[in-house]
Design a protein around this motif. Structure first.
Motif, PDB file in Angstrom:
ATOM      1  N   MET A  43      -7.381 -10.200  -2.595  1.00 16.39           N
ATOM      2  CA  MET A  43      -6.372  -9.716  -1.630  1.00 16.39           C
ATOM      3  C   MET A  43      -5.015  -9.604  -2.327  1.00 16.39           C
ATOM      4  O   MET A  43      -4.556 -10.559  -2.944  1.00 16.39           O
ATOM      5  N   PRO A  44      -4.361  -8.464  -2.244  1.00 14.88           N
ATOM      6  CA  PRO A  44      -3.064  -8.308  -2.896  1.00 14.88           C
ATOM      7  C   PRO A  44      -2.013  -9.121  -2.148  1.00 14.88           C
ATOM      8  O   PRO A  44      -2.173  -9.384  -0.949  1.00 14.88           O
ATOM      9  N   GLU A  45      -0.947  -9.459  -2.868  1.00 12.30           N
ATOM     10  CA  GLU A  45       0.089 -10.248  -2.199  1.00 12.30           C
ATOM     11  C   GLU A  45       0.718  -9.419  -1.078  1.00 12.30           C
ATOM     12  O   GLU A  45       1.026  -8.236  -1.249  1.00 12.30           O
ATOM     13  N   SER A  46       0.848 -10.049   0.034  1.00 11.69           N
ATOM     14  CA  SER A  46       1.295  -9.312   1.216  1.00 11.69           C
ATOM     15  C   SER A  46       2.814  -9.171   1.207  1.00 11.69           C
ATOM     16  O   SER A  46       3.531 -10.082   0.801  1.00 11.69           O
ATOM     17  N   THR A  47       3.291  -8.007   1.623  1.00  4.48           N
ATOM     18  CA  THR A  47       4.732  -7.798   1.701  1.00  4.48           C
ATOM     19  C   THR A  47       5.257  -8.044   3.102  1.00  4.48           C
ATOM     20  O   THR A  47       6.452  -8.063   3.327  1.00  4.48           O
ATOM     21  N   VAL A  48       4.342  -8.169   4.049  1.00  6.45           N
ATOM     22  CA  VAL A  48       4.801  -8.362   5.427  1.00  6.45           C
ATOM     23  C   VAL A  48       4.711  -9.838   5.771  1.00  6.45           C
ATOM     24  O   VAL A  48       3.883 -10.574   5.222  1.00  6.45           O
TER      25      VAL A  48
ATOM     26  N   THR B 113       3.654 -13.111   7.483  1.00  7.52           N
ATOM     27  CA  THR B 113       2.410 -13.482   8.148  1.00  7.52           C
ATOM     28  C   THR B 113       2.669 -14.558   9.186  1.00  7.52           C
ATOM     29  O   THR B 113       3.628 -15.320   9.095  1.00  7.52           O
ATOM     30  N   ILE B 114       1.790 -14.591  10.135  1.00  6.08           N
ATOM     31  CA  ILE B 114       1.921 -15.564  11.213  1.00  6.08           C
ATOM     32  C   ILE B 114       1.001 -16.727  10.870  1.00  6.08           C
ATOM     33  O   ILE B 114      -0.119 -16.511  10.395  1.00  6.08           O
ATOM     34  N   SER B 115       1.437 -17.924  11.140  1.00 11.56           N
ATOM     35  CA  SER B 115       0.571 -19.057  10.824  1.00 11.56           C
ATOM     36  C   SER B 115      -0.603 -19.069  11.795  1.00 11.56           C
ATOM     37  O   SER B 115      -0.487 -18.684  12.963  1.00 11.56           O
TER      38      SER B 115
ATOM     39  N   THR C  96       2.859   0.380  11.482  1.00 14.32           N
ATOM     40  CA  THR C  96       3.554  -0.863  11.122  1.00 14.32           C
ATOM     41  C   THR C  96       3.959  -0.890   9.650  1.00 14.32           C
ATOM     42  O   THR C  96       4.806  -1.682   9.273  1.00 14.32           O
ATOM     43  N   VAL C  97       3.346  -0.032   8.807  1.00 11.55           N
ATOM     44  CA  VAL C  97       3.672  -0.150   7.382  1.00 11.55           C
ATOM     45  C   VAL C  97       4.336   1.085   6.784  1.00 11.55           C
ATOM     46  O   VAL C  97       4.925   0.999   5.718  1.00 11.55           O
ATOM     47  N   PHE C  98       4.267   2.234   7.459  1.00 15.48           N
ATOM     48  CA  PHE C  98       4.616   3.467   6.742  1.00 15.48           C
ATOM     49  C   PHE C  98       6.083   3.527   6.336  1.00 15.48           C
ATOM     50  O   PHE C  98       6.430   4.216   5.382  1.00 15.48           O
TER      51      PHE C  98
ATOM     52  N   PRO D 141       9.051  -0.703   2.493  1.00 14.32           N
ATOM     53  CA  PRO D 141       9.273  -0.319   1.093  1.00 14.32           C
ATOM     54  C   PRO D 141       7.941  -0.221   0.348  1.00 14.32           C
ATOM     55  O   PRO D 141       7.045  -1.045   0.526  1.00 14.32           O
ATOM     56  N   GLY D 142       7.813   0.834  -0.463  1.00 13.68           N
ATOM     57  CA  GLY D 142       6.571   1.001  -1.208  1.00 13.68           C
ATOM     58  C   GLY D 142       5.628   1.998  -0.565  1.00 13.68           C
ATOM     59  O   GLY D 142       4.633   2.387  -1.156  1.00 13.68           O
ATOM     60  N   PHE D 143       5.921   2.426   0.650  1.00 19.02           N
ATOM     61  CA  PHE D 143       5.079   3.437   1.289  1.00 19.02           C
ATOM     62  C   PHE D 143       5.860   4.744   1.410  1.00 19.02           C
ATOM     63  O   PHE D 143       5.795   5.585   0.538  1.00 19.02           O
TER      64      PHE D 143
END
Lengths: 133, 320, 240, 182
Positions: A1-6, A8-10, A95-97, A100-102
């Motif tokens: 799994m790539p490191e997430s940029t968003v 995360t919720i516990s 949610t991602v477009f 940054p990076g998209f």
């Protein structure tokens, strides 16, 4: 799994939230049960043959409840299933477009996707599926 | 506070809101509709302008005999109102009322959760229509299912546009990203969402599935007493959910002057105004025909919502 | 086709919104009683003194809801050598209001003005059989019959008033010319009493009590019992 | 299916989530069995709703939030409705349908068991060394799904749209031919 940029919720918070949702569902079921039990205690029960007949439109029913219906309903629902499968992809994209990076390329990707969807819609329109009669 | 107690309080709070707001909308409908037709509406129950009319109705409903026709499929028939009602109750918990976490539960996929649950309610209509052993009910059920399917899509697309603008599908997250200029920006999407929501709730002018003059009362013809009341409650709870959702998504929810202290009031006011519009539309417009309805969804609302998505996407990428 | 699309939709919304801001037309019925126009068709009242048991009403009634029983009585001759007269005496007059459809034909057809529309409407019953009302109830309703509205200021005098005045004038002239001419035996007691009344009525012909049913019929009775134009014109306003 | 439970260190002292997972799994399995064995067609479709809903709850418990609600929206909200539509339009009388039983039930059972075995084997083989951690961060949120999709699976995503378009065209062609024959 790539490191997430968003962010995360516990998982603990996540389960807390959904246990609350589940609790509300349980409360709802309880509410309905209590209502039906109260109704059962309060209401009269005097069944007669006439009363138990299907009301329909006030005249005694002829034949059974089943009847042939138009295939058109089925085509519409089929169209919907296809388009709905399309549409749900919009949400993860939405949610991602802009993150940054998209940016632009993701937008174009989705527009290609939506373009196919629109072509499908146009095809259906052209073929007269969207007209009723 | 004790976490268990907190959860129970929240759940009970949702139930209370679920009981009170739909009744308020129902009573408002009685009165507004009456005055729009030059009448007074209920005036006796409860004394002051018949405020307790719906309470009286509820008492009457509970006392009525519960009839299941002999030809009906008993279990499915009895279960249908519950299936129609519960989704709206569960949905209420995810709708944010005020700032600083004034919400039943912060569901991360809130928007998606709400839309998915609202789509489940149609199963109730389908079950009711099929199990009634009544031709008109079956036709009504088919109509309501077809209508739901036609209008769920523009709703999804319009909602996706807001999710794009905010970059999240969590409802409180949406609101914290809100700016006033979103209202004109998302105007088309908002109109599409509200219209499609009306159709999904089978409210006039989109009430062919229950058209009393042609198919008696659609899927609900055979119902009496409490079960019928539950269907009615589901309709009004649906109005509350739709209006609250529209105000959250497109009108900024609790945003407004002094939103820090009276944010919840803004949500209520916006929801109330939208509910008034729902009633107003019912009084003003005649019922559409079944074919007009389908055509309207597929050839007007869906293209409009696609346009809105394109607009949102372009604006968003340009400004970021 | 309107210039702006959706113009018609907005217009529809405007109509309902405007209605909402206006006063409602609802009357809170049991608290405030409705003000009914004088010729309201509430219920049918019977003025039984005028009834001759001619049975026209019962015969013309489309749904046969009028029940009349009567018997004959003979009155001895008024003058020696005269003929005995027989007259009908009303025993029962009942209208079944569960059948009545309020067409008003009985009232139209009555030659002697015995039936009248009363605006009374609160006579619902819990049992359908109790909706057959006997002559005493019908008579009670008679007293609720309002006087018909006043005529227009320049309107022609009602026919029966004109007739009454004419007969009064004639009688006066006859009295002036000769005393030896004997008047008709039957008309004498009536004409002795009535001309005064007819005259008072004639003085204020255009006021409402001029055509009060009792006065009007009495006046008509005094003049020409067989003239059925009089009662017709009395109710002429009811005809479309 | 038992991955989450089995890979957890405290297998003998399961958490509430794990217990719920197993219970819901049993309910789902039961509903699925009733779906294929009931003789009433519409009841079968309704039991399918229970099974699919149970599956959605399982997804939720595995913190795959987005997939769970997709399951509800697509399967419960539209595929089942489509199915019910189909049933109601052909013939779905109230009560039992004796002719709904086919003679191939043993063949069907064999195929079902084979398919299930294949799926289980594929899943176990593919995810042998990965597990869903229920203790850390929730991993199935919409954002995470979106990131995955648009970083790594863009081409399949675009191919999907073509596939769906093909399905759409196919459906329309079929229904059109049907209407011309009438």
């Amino acid at each position: 799994m790539p490191e997430s940029t968003v962010p995360t919720i516990s998982a603990a918070g996540y389960f807390h939230t959904y246990s609350l949702v589940g609790l509300v569902a349980v409360v709802g079921v309880l509410f309905v049960t209590v209502a039906f039990t109260t109704g059962h205690l309060l209401r009269p029960m005097v069944p007669t043959r006439e009363k138990m007949l299907t009301y329909e439109c006030g005249v005694d029913p002829v034949g059974d409840g089943w009847a042939h219906t138009q295939i058109r309903y089925y085509v519409y629902s089929f169209l919907y299933v296809i388009f709905a499968v399309d549409a749900i992809y919009l949400f993860p994209w939405a949610t991602v477009f802009a993150a940054p990076g998209f940016g632009g390329s993701t937008l174009v990707e989705m527009f290609v996707f939506l373009g196919f969807l629109a072509v499908g819609l146009l095809y259906a329109w052209k073929k007269g599926v969207l007209e009723w009669a | 506070m004790n976490p268990t107690l907190d959860m129970v309080l929240r759940a009970v709070g949702v139930l209370v809101v679920f009981m009170v707001l739909p009744l308020t909308v129902g009573q408002a409908e009685h009165k507004v509709m009456a005055h729009m037709q030059g009448r007074l509406g209920p005036m006796y129950a409860g004394g002051f302008h018949g405020w307790a009319q719906l309470v009286a109705d509820g008492v009457k409903f509970v006392q009525k005999e519960d009839i299941v026709p002999t030809g009906a499929d008993r279990r499915v028939f009895q279960l249908a109102p519950v299936v129609a009602l519960l989704p709206y109750l569960v949905v209420l918990i995810a709708i944010p009322v005020g700032p600083h976490g004034f919400v039943g539960a912060t569901v991360d996929a809130g928007l998606f959760f709400v839309l998915a649950m609202m789509g489940v309610g149609v199963l109730g209509s389908l079950m009711a229509g099929w199990a009634s052993a009544n031709k008109f009910s079956l036709l009504g059920a088919l109509r309501s299912a077809a209508q739901l399917m036609a209008y769920e899509l523009p709703m999804l697309l319009a909602a996706a546009s807001v999710a794009m603008a905010a970059g999240t599908v969590s409802l409180p997250g949406l609101l914290s990203a809100f700016h006033w200029w979103w209202i004109p920006w998302q105007l088309v999407g908002g109109l599409v969402f509200f219209t499609a929501g009306l159709a999904e709730l089978q409210r006039p002018p989109f009430d062919m599935p229950v058209a009393d003059s042609e198919i008696i009362f659609g899927a609900y013809t055979e119902y009496t007493g409490l079960r019928f009341a539950l269907f009615l409650l589901a309709e009004y709870a649906g109005i509350v959910v739709l209006c609250a959702l529209t105000s959250v998504l497109y009108l900024g929810g609790w945003h407004g002057p002094w939103s820090g202290s009276v944010g919840w009031l803004w949500t209520l006011v916006k929801t109330g105004l939208l509910a008034f519009v729902v009633i107003w539309l019912r009084v003003s417009y005649p019922r559409l025909r079944e074919d007009q309805l389908q055509k309207f969804a597929w050839t007007v609302l869906i293209p409009l919502s696609l346009l809105q998505i394109a607009l949102t996407g372009i604006v968003k990428v340009v400004i970021s | 086709m309107s210039p702006i699309p959706g113009h018609g939709l907005a217009k529809g919304l405007a109509v309902t919104l405007r209605t909402m801001t206006r006063r409602t037309v609802t009357q809170q019925y049991p608290e405030t009683l409705p003000e009914l126009p004088p010729r309201s068709r509430g219920v049918i009242g019977l003025f039984e003194e005028n009834c001759t048991v001619c049975m026209l009403c019962a015969r013309e009634c489309p749904d046969w809801c009028i029940y009349i029983d009567s018997h004959k009585e003979t009155t001895p001759a008024a003058a020696p050598g005269g003929r005995e007269r027989s007259r009908n005496v009303l025993d029962r007059f009942a209208i079944d209001f569960s059948l009545c459809m309020y067409c008003g034909i009985c009232i139209e057809v009555c030659p002697f003005d015995a039936l009248f529309w009363s605006p009374e409407f609160e006579y619902a019953e819990t049992d359908i059989r109790e909706l057959t009302h006997e002559r005493d109830t019908l008579r009670e309703w008679m007293w609720t019959v309002p006087p018909p509205p006043a005529l227009d200021p320049a309107a022609e005098e009602p026919k029966e008033l004109a007739a009454a005045r004419k007969s009064v004038d004639k009688l006066a002239a006859e009295a002036r010319v000769a005393v030896q001419a004997p008047p008709a035996p039957a008309a004498q007691p009536a004409s002795a009493a009535q001309p005064a009344k007819g005259a008072t009525a004639a003085t204020d012909a255009n006021t409402k009590d001029a055509t009060d049913p009792k006065d009007a019929t009495a006046a008509k009775d005094a003049t020409e019992p067989k003239d059925d134009k009089g009662p017709k014109d009395d109710k002429g306003g009811e005809r479309p | 299916m038992n991955l989450a439970v089995a890979s957890h260190p405290g297998f003998l002292s399961p958490t509430g989530v794990e217990i719920t997972f197993v219970l819901v799994g049993l309910i789902t399995l039961g509903a699925a069995l009733v779906t294929v064995t009931t003789k009433q067609l519409v009841h079968a479709a309704l039991w399918l709703v229970v099974a699919l809903g149970g599956l959605a709850v399982e997804y939720l418990l595995l913190t795959a939030e987005f997939i769970a609600w997709v399951q509800v929206l697509i399967y419960v909200g539209s595929v089942v409705v489509l199915l019910l539509f189909g049933l109601m339009m052909t013939k779905a009388p109230i009560g039992r349908s004796p002719d709904a039983d086919s003679d191939n039930r043993w063949t069907a059972l064999a195929v079902a068991v084979l398919a299930a075995a294949t799926l289980v084997w594929v899943v176990v083989d593919a995810f042998r060394s990965t597990w869903v951690s229920l203790g850390g961060a929730a991993q199935g949120s919409t954002e995470v799904t979106g990131e995955f999709l648009f970083r790594q699976w863009v081409l399949p995503f675009e191919a999907l749209s073509v596939l769906l378009l093909a399905a759409l065209v196919g459906a329309i062609v079929l229904s059109r031919r049907d209407s011309r024959e009438r």
